[in-house]
Design a protein around this motif. Structure first.
Motif, mmCIF file in Angstrom:
data_model
loop_
_atom_site.group_PDB
_atom_site.id
_atom_site.type_symbol
_atom_site.label_atom_id
_atom_site.label_comp_id
_atom_site.label_asym_id
_atom_site.label_seq_id
_atom_site.Cartn_x
_atom_site.Cartn_y
_atom_site.Cartn_z
ATOM 1 N N PHE A 138 -9.036 10.746 -9.826
ATOM 2 C CA PHE A 138 -9.693 10.860 -8.625
ATOM 3 C C PHE A 138 -9.100 9.609 -7.549
ATOM 4 N N ASN A 139 -9.093 8.521 -8.207
ATOM 5 C CA ASN A 139 -8.768 7.188 -7.504
ATOM 6 C C ASN A 139 -7.190 7.107 -6.841
ATOM 7 N N PHE A 140 -6.433 7.939 -7.722
ATOM 8 C CA PHE A 140 -5.018 7.791 -7.283
ATOM 9 C C PHE A 140 -4.327 9.260 -7.166
ATOM 10 N N THR A 141 -4.368 9.544 -8.224
ATOM 11 C CA THR A 141 -3.701 11.020 -8.264
ATOM 12 C C THR A 141 -3.862 11.989 -7.235
ATOM 13 N N ALA A 142 -5.229 12.238 -7.284
ATOM 14 C CA ALA A 142 -5.564 13.380 -6.177
ATOM 15 C C ALA A 142 -5.433 12.957 -4.621
ATOM 16 N N LEU A 143 -5.241 11.542 -4.468
ATOM 17 C CA LEU A 143 -5.058 11.045 -3.212
ATOM 18 C C LEU A 143 -3.751 10.934 -2.810
ATOM 19 N N ASN A 144 -2.930 11.593 -3.783
ATOM 20 C CA ASN A 144 -1.496 11.689 -3.300
ATOM 21 C C ASN A 144 -0.634 10.220 -3.374
ATOM 22 N N PRO A 146 1.537 8.047 -5.401
ATOM 23 C CA PRO A 146 2.652 8.227 -6.620
ATOM 24 C C PRO A 146 2.450 7.264 -7.811
ATOM 25 N N GLU A 147 3.077 7.722 -9.005
ATOM 26 C CA GLU A 147 2.729 6.813 -10.232
ATOM 27 C C GLU A 147 3.182 5.597 -10.170
ATOM 28 N N ASP A 148 4.185 5.309 -9.217
ATOM 29 C CA ASP A 148 4.962 3.923 -9.333
ATOM 30 C C ASP A 148 4.313 3.084 -8.224
ATOM 31 N N HIS A 149 3.124 3.380 -7.493
ATOM 32 C CA HIS A 149 2.574 2.847 -6.393
ATOM 33 C C HIS A 149 2.117 1.412 -6.758
ATOM 34 N N PRO A 150 2.281 0.439 -6.112
ATOM 35 C CA PRO A 150 1.964 -0.922 -6.401
ATOM 36 C C PRO A 150 0.454 -0.934 -6.681
ATOM 37 N N ALA A 151 -0.462 -0.140 -5.882
ATOM 38 C CA ALA A 151 -1.832 -0.245 -6.125
ATOM 39 C C ALA A 151 -2.316 -0.063 -7.477
ATOM 40 N N ARG A 152 -1.436 0.661 -8.187
ATOM 41 C CA ARG A 152 -1.881 1.296 -9.583
ATOM 42 C C ARG A 152 -1.414 0.056 -10.600
ATOM 43 N N SER A 153 -0.946 -1.078 -10.047
ATOM 44 C CA SER A 153 -0.344 -1.870 -11.298
ATOM 45 C C SER A 153 -2.067 -2.855 -11.704
ATOM 46 N N MET A 154 -1.713 -3.352 -12.703
ATOM 47 C CA MET A 154 -2.695 -4.328 -13.281
ATOM 48 C C MET A 154 -3.049 -5.396 -12.382
ATOM 49 N N ARG A 213 -11.242 -5.032 -6.616
ATOM 50 C CA ARG A 213 -9.934 -5.182 -6.704
ATOM 51 C C ARG A 213 -9.739 -6.752 -7.391
ATOM 52 N N VAL A 214 -8.417 -6.817 -7.996
ATOM 53 C CA VAL A 214 -8.344 -8.191 -8.482
ATOM 54 C C VAL A 214 -7.774 -9.093 -7.300
ATOM 55 N N ASP A 215 -8.766 -9.680 -6.450
ATOM 56 C CA ASP A 215 -8.539 -10.422 -5.356
ATOM 57 C C ASP A 215 -9.692 -11.264 -5.238
ATOM 58 N N SER A 216 -9.390 -12.617 -4.906
ATOM 59 C CA SER A 216 -10.481 -13.487 -4.499
ATOM 60 C C SER A 216 -10.403 -14.815 -3.471
ATOM 61 N N ASP A 217 -10.921 -14.761 -2.403
ATOM 62 C CA ASP A 217 -10.803 -15.996 -1.603
ATOM 63 C C ASP A 217 -11.917 -15.683 -0.570
ATOM 64 N N ALA A 218 -11.681 -16.538 0.495
ATOM 65 C CA ALA A 218 -12.796 -16.832 1.652
ATOM 66 C C ALA A 218 -12.986 -15.179 2.099
ATOM 67 N N THR A 219 -11.873 -14.424 2.182
ATOM 68 C CA THR A 219 -12.133 -12.991 2.998
ATOM 69 C C THR A 219 -11.999 -11.955 1.977
ATOM 70 N N HIS A 220 -11.663 -12.321 0.588
ATOM 71 C CA HIS A 220 -11.699 -11.223 -0.273
ATOM 72 C C HIS A 220 -12.544 -11.558 -1.856
ATOM 73 N N PRO A 268 -0.917 6.880 1.193
ATOM 74 C CA PRO A 268 -0.507 7.832 0.585
ATOM 75 C C PRO A 268 -1.222 9.217 1.169
ATOM 76 N N PHE A 269 -2.451 8.866 1.393
ATOM 77 C CA PHE A 269 -3.500 10.210 1.523
ATOM 78 C C PHE A 269 -3.635 10.508 2.763
ATOM 79 N N THR A 270 -3.086 9.925 3.925
ATOM 80 C CA THR A 270 -3.024 10.319 5.137
ATOM 81 C C THR A 270 -1.519 10.513 5.951
ATOM 82 N N GLU A 271 -1.593 11.201 6.911
ATOM 83 C CA GLU A 271 -0.328 11.190 7.580
ATOM 84 C C GLU A 271 -0.507 11.959 8.832
ATOM 85 N N PRO A 272 -0.520 11.345 9.962
ATOM 86 C CA PRO A 272 -0.313 10.186 10.181
ATOM 87 C C PRO A 272 -1.350 9.256 10.015
ATOM 88 N N SER A 273 -1.152 7.849 9.731
ATOM 89 C CA SER A 273 -2.035 6.959 9.145
ATOM 90 C C SER A 273 -2.165 5.751 10.218
#
Ligand code: PHE
Length: 350
Positions: A138-144, A146-154, A213-220, A268-273
């Motif tokens: 649901f989070n990635f595959t159905a939203l088009n 790809p397997e190697d998309h950077p968002a999928r990385s740990m 998301r693995v992210d942390s600062d004043a705006t994340h 990946p899930f919209t075109e145009p974006s």
């Protein structure tokens, strides 16, 4: 007579010297008591003639009355002094703040969410929810994605236990999976009617919620809030996206002078974006472009994954940052304040 006057004067002086009611009663005894000076004088009258008794008696009575009057004056004065002292001793400081039960209130991000739900509600959008622990599909595959998309990385995504290598579980990185869940449910609900040839009622929904998301600062922050929007029908275009989102922003910020910019981008899930930026014309942020959402026309592969024919159904989606909207509305410059739980900060929004 002069002696009587002197006695009266002495009595008055003694009374006014008495500082307490007990002192005053002692002073009274010296003049009006059993062996007080007035009493002694009256006793002494026994030996006098009738005429003398008359005149002296009257004078003594006058003196006695004067002394009694002075006594009662002093009694009253002492009572007042005592009352004042008591009032002062028992004084209440009514200016002290009272003890109150703390009043609760809604978190600023919740206030924003409710406000956005109300604005979209007025435009005919439903509100949908989805799970925060989400399947990779649901989070990635159905939203088009790809397997190697950077968002999928740990590196970007929190993976959690419970799934398999082929179908891992994760903390949803955006609210977009709720698009798929809601659309599938909608299609299922209207399947019989659609099979009978009736048109599908449009999908018009927003999905607010927590994202990770693995992210942390004043705006994340590793946990933050998004609100997804999805409108699918037979004839829904980018023009509708522009109209809806512009209306939302102007209503939300109560600013008719707000300008929006749809900046070409990629998802990946919209075109145009497009990334959606807003610009205030007045106020402290005037002139700066601020990114508030990602958006685009839903990709045909995603429409297909919703169980719909992309030749027939078309529409748009967007994902907006609720924390961002809250920061801009209230002029907060550090996202982390929202999650510190400091009541001094939070109580300012009630
Ligand atoms: N899911 C995207 C993000 O989190 C935003 C988005 C939603 C973009 C819907 C396009 C359409 O960045």
């Amino acid at each position: 007579m002069t002696e009587l006057n002197a006695i009266v004067d002495t009595a008055k002086a003694a009374f006014s010297e008495a500082a307490t009611p007990a002192d005053l009663e002692n002073a009274k005894a010296q003049f009006l008591g059993k062996s007080g000076r007035i009493t002694e004088l009256m006793k002494g009258m026994a030996a006098l003639s009738v005429e003398e008794k008359k005149s002296l008696g009257a004078a003594i009575n006058l003196a006695k009355q004067a002394i009694e009057a002075a006594l009662s004056d002093r009694r009253q004065a002492l009572a007042e002094i005592e009352l004042l002292a008591q009032l002062q001793a028992e004084a209440l400081d009514v200016s002290l703040p009272g003890r109150q039960r703390g009043q609760g209130g809604l978190h600023p991000v919740t206030l924003t969410t409710e406000r956005i739900e109300a604005i979209f509600g007025s435009m005919g959008f439903d509100v949908a929810q989805g799970p925060e622990i989400e399947a990779d599909w649901f989070n990635f595959t159905a939203l088009n994605t790809p397997e190697d998309h950077p968002a999928r990385s740990m590196h970007d995504t929190f993976y959690v236990e419970g799934g398999s290598d082929a179908a891992p579980n994760l903390l949803r990185t955006h609210t977009s999976p709720v698009q798929i869940r809601h659309a599938l449910q909608h299609v299922k609900q209207h399947k019989a009617a659609m099979d009978a040839g009736l048109p599908m009622p449009e999908i018009r929904v927003i999905c607010p919620g927590r994202t990770y998301r693995v992210d942390s600062d004043a705006t994340h922050s590793p946990m933050f809030h998004q609100c997804e929007g999805l409108w699918i029908g037979e004839n829904v275009s980018f023009k509708d996206l522009k109209f809806v989102f512009t209306d939302l922003c102007r209503t939300f910020f109560e600013r008719d002078d707000l300008v929006l910019r749809f900046r070409p981008s990629f998802f990946p899930f919209t075109e145009p974006s497009a990334e959606i930026d807003i610009q205030f014309q007045n106020g402290p942020l005037a002139g700066r472009w601020l990114e508030v959402a990602g958006s685009g026309q839903v990709h045909p592969n995603v429409v297909r994954n919703m169980g719909l024919d992309p030749e027939k159904y078309i529409g748009f989606a967007f994902g907006m940052g609720l924390d961002r909207f809250t920061m801009l509305r209230y002029g907060v410059n550090d996202l982390r304040l929202f999650f510190d739980g400091d009541v001094r900060f939070l109580s300012q929004f009630q």
